[in-house]
Design an enzyme around this catalytic site. Structure first.
Site, short mmCIF file in Angstrom:
data_model
loop_
_atom_site.label_atom_id
_atom_site.label_comp_id
_atom_site.label_asym_id
_atom_site.label_seq_id
_atom_site.Cartn_x
_atom_site.Cartn_y
_atom_site.Cartn_z
N ILE A 13 0.87 -1.18 0.00
CA ILE A 13 0.00 0.00 0.00
C ILE A 13 0.90 1.23 0.00
CG2 ILE A 13 -1.73 1.32 1.26
CD1 ILE A 13 -3.10 -1.21 1.94
N HIS A 14 0.97 1.87 -1.17
CA HIS A 14 1.80 3.07 -1.34
C HIS A 14 0.88 4.29 -1.47
CE1 HIS A 14 0.91 2.55 -5.66
NE2 HIS A 14 1.03 1.27 -5.37
N ALA A 15 1.41 5.41 -1.89
CA ALA A 15 0.67 6.68 -1.83
C ALA A 15 -0.67 6.69 -2.57
CB ALA A 15 1.55 7.82 -2.34
#
Length: 91
Positions: A13-15
């Protein structure tokens, strides 16, 4: 209410997906939403909080909602997790 997911996105889960979760959680004014992983619990209404969990593929994430719209909020958050290819329900 709560549901647990296993992260399946190879990037974790990134930006971008974190923003989708935060935007969804923020729509429900009367409901608190939290993300819990690796023994840490953060508000889902803060992008930095979500990113601070450092979620990677294979990790488990529990989404928790409390308040007047907890059912609707959890349903909307589950939809983001699955539609964005972030995670799958983990029993």
């Amino acid at each position: 209410m709560q549901k647990t997911f296993r992260i399946i996105d190879e990037d974790g889960i990134h930006a971008r997906p974190a923003t989708a979760l935060v935007n969804t959680a923020t729509k429900f004014k009367g409901t608190e939403a939290y993300a819990e992983a690796k023994g840490k619990k953060v508000t889902l209404k803060s992008i930095l909080g979500v990113l601070s969990l450092g979620l990677e593929a294979g990790d488990t994430l529990t989404l928790i909602t409390e308040g007047s719209e907890e059912v609707e909020a959890l349903s909307a958050l589950q939809e983001v997790m699955i539609k964005e290819g972030l995670g799958e329900l983990h029993e």
